[in-house]
Design an enzyme around this catalytic site. Sequence first.
Site, PDB file in Angstrom:
ATOM      1  N   GLU A 196      43.330  35.123  51.338  1.00  0.00           N
ATOM      2  CA  GLU A 196      43.508  36.401  52.028  1.00  0.00           C
ATOM      3  C   GLU A 196      42.978  36.357  53.455  1.00  0.00           C
ATOM      4  OE1 GLU A 196      41.408  39.705  50.105  1.00  0.00           O
ATOM      5  OE2 GLU A 196      41.152  40.528  52.121  1.00  0.00           O
ATOM      6  N   SER A 238      43.621  42.796  54.901  1.00  0.00           N
ATOM      7  CA  SER A 238      43.848  43.909  53.977  1.00  0.00           C
ATOM      8  C   SER A 238      44.318  45.083  54.807  1.00  0.00           C
ATOM      9  CB  SER A 238      42.545  44.353  53.325  1.00  0.00           C
ATOM     10  OG  SER A 238      42.283  43.599  52.216  1.00  0.00           O
TER      11      SER A 238
HETATM   12  P1  AMO Z   1      38.511  43.829  53.777  1.00  0.00           P
HETATM   13  O1  AMO Z   1      37.197  44.136  53.171  1.00  0.00           O
HETATM   14  O2  AMO Z   1      39.537  43.217  52.876  1.00  0.00           O
HETATM   15  O3  AMO Z   1      39.186  45.166  54.342  1.00  0.00           O
HETATM   16  O4  AMO Z   1      38.309  42.923  55.039  1.00  0.00           O
HETATM   17  C1  AMO Z   1      39.381  42.626  55.913  1.00  0.00           C
HETATM   18  C2  AMO Z   1      39.468  41.139  56.172  1.00  0.00           C
HETATM   19  O5  AMO Z   1      38.227  40.654  56.650  1.00  0.00           O
HETATM   20  C3  AMO Z   1      37.998  39.338  56.178  1.00  0.00           C
HETATM   21  N1  AMO Z   1      36.765  39.299  55.407  1.00  0.00           N
HETATM   22  C4  AMO Z   1      35.801  38.364  55.536  1.00  0.00           C
HETATM   23  N2  AMO Z   1      35.700  37.290  56.335  1.00  0.00           N
HETATM   24  C5  AMO Z   1      34.589  36.542  56.271  1.00  0.00           C
HETATM   25  N3  AMO Z   1      33.556  36.811  55.450  1.00  0.00           N
HETATM   26  C6  AMO Z   1      33.591  37.880  54.621  1.00  0.00           C
HETATM   27  N4  AMO Z   1      32.549  38.151  53.850  1.00  0.00           N
HETATM   28  C7  AMO Z   1      34.757  38.712  54.646  1.00  0.00           C
HETATM   29  N5  AMO Z   1      35.128  39.843  53.994  1.00  0.00           N
HETATM   30  C8  AMO Z   1      36.333  40.173  54.470  1.00  0.00           C
HETATM   31  C9  AMO Z   1      39.180  38.955  55.334  1.00  0.00           C
HETATM   32  C10 AMO Z   1      39.734  40.302  54.933  1.00  0.00           C
HETATM   33  O6  AMO Z   1      41.099  40.235  54.651  1.00  0.00           O
HETATM   34  N6  AMO Z   1      38.654  48.270  56.139  1.00  0.00           N
HETATM   35  C11 AMO Z   1      39.457  47.266  55.491  1.00  0.00           C
HETATM   36  C12 AMO Z   1      40.635  46.846  56.320  1.00  0.00           C
HETATM   37  C13 AMO Z   1      41.648  47.932  56.504  1.00  0.00           C
HETATM   38  O7  AMO Z   1      42.178  48.425  55.487  1.00  0.00           O
HETATM   39  O8  AMO Z   1      41.947  48.275  57.655  1.00  0.00           O
HETATM   40  C14 AMO Z   1      38.575  46.065  55.162  1.00  0.00           C
HETATM   41  O9  AMO Z   1      37.479  45.916  55.654  1.00  0.00           O
HETATM   42  O10 AMO Z   1      40.089  38.253  56.177  1.00  0.00           O
END
Ligand code: AMO
Length: 466
Positions: free
Chosen positions: A389, A392
């Site tokens: 992924e 989102s």
């Molecule tokens: P989400 O939590 O899926 O969605 O985060 C969006 C994208 O951020 C990246 N990501 C990360 N990258 C590195 N380390 C992490 N711990 C991590 N967590 C997430 C991923 C992910 O797809 N507010 C929603 C977005 C929205 O709907 O606009 C959100 O935060 O690439």
Amino acid sequence: GRTWTGVGELCAEMKDKNVLIRGAAQAIRSVSKKMAFLVVRQMMSTVQCVLVVSKDVVSPQMVRFATSLSKESIVDVEGVISVPNEPIKGTTQQVEIQVRKLYCINRAVPNLPINIEDASRSEIEFKKAEDSGEQLVRVGQDTRLNHRVLDLRTPANQAIFEIQSQVEKVFRQFLESEGFRGIHTPKLIAGSSEGGAAVFKLDYKGQPACLAQSPQLHKQMTICGGFGRVFEVGPVFRAEDSYTHRHLCEFVGLDVEMEIKEHYFEVCDIVDRLFVAMFDHLNMNCSKELESINRQYPFQPLKYLPKTLRLTYDEGIQMLKEAGVETEPMGDLNTESEKKLGKLVSDKYNTDFYMLTRYPLGIRPFYTMPCYDNPAYSNSFDVFIRGEEIISGAQRVHLPELLTKRAEQCGIDVKTISTYIDSFRYGTPPHGGFGVGLERVVMLFCGLNNIRKSSLFPRDPQRLTP
Ligand code: AMO
């Protein structure tokens, strides 16, 4: 002032010209008391500098001085460009500098924790060198990260962070050209923005507060503020517990939020055109960087279609089922099933980049809009590269009553987000958006196996320095 030439600009057309360069002394080889070679590096480029004792110009002391330099010391070299008959091995530039003057600007300590040349080898080169009896020093991920400033000097790392810079550039340029406004939302906030536990809590002058897990609430509030279309590039904080190849505790979020007229696919269309433009740009303008990464970390170029493939979540589940992978029908896919689906999609549709839409509502955050025709599903999507992924996104609930109900259902303390919910009481158009992880995009576009490779100074559950 004097005229400086970049090492990367040195070329055969400059033959017999006098040039002045500054760079790091990457390798120093003494041939005799009268002759020495010095490889000087600047960013991704290297050039061979030759010192030969001659009357008036180069003294034996100067050759001795050159061979006494410690590796990685910063040097200024002045000399004349020459073009050897044989191709030069081991440097990027195919010319030499016949040194006339050499200054050491700043000495590096003699025992470096990382040897840049060794740390630039691919695994295959390493094995070959070892088989032929060469003594190389292997450096593990932790040593690299502990001494990141040295590690960053390797060509692959120079290339990775150039790619990262280009991804960010295309993100901004594309969105600006589509009428999006750049914004900056607060990172110190009163309540968790994503629900969920992975939040860094802190004390804000006596009030409980968190580091923003995303710009989610405030980017939506700019739509309430009449901004129409917005984007943000900024830090995102997640108090991750698990130590994985793709989770960081701080990453760079590329966020978008926009009004939608009829359907959340308008948001998907932006994702589609933005990323196709981005991949085209990288392939067209960063071939040197991609080659450099490929040399150290071999990977297959990303396969993508002119129009991004969209499958529903259920179609994805079905593909897995047909391949013998059982998943929970309305549950989240685990990392392994996602990867498997990536492989199936790649084989069937010839693309490594695709979207899954219409996720079950139960596995999406509270602010996600349920489907009009079946509230067990939602107007949401995820985007994948090579089965992992990177994005989102979703349409959001813009109706305050439904939003309050959804937050309560998801176990969120509504008090902590009351100003957010109230923002929807004064008339807000339907809207949606998405969030991208910058480090994930770079990691997966370049086929890297660990997100720490595409994070400048990674922050993970075990690392807060350097
Ligand atoms: P989400 O939590 O899926 O969605 O985060 C969006 C994208 O951020 C990246 N990501 C990360 N990258 C590195 N380390 C992490 N711990 C991590 N967590 C997430 C991923 C992910 O797809 N507010 C929603 C977005 C929205 O709907 O606009 C959100 O935060 O690439």
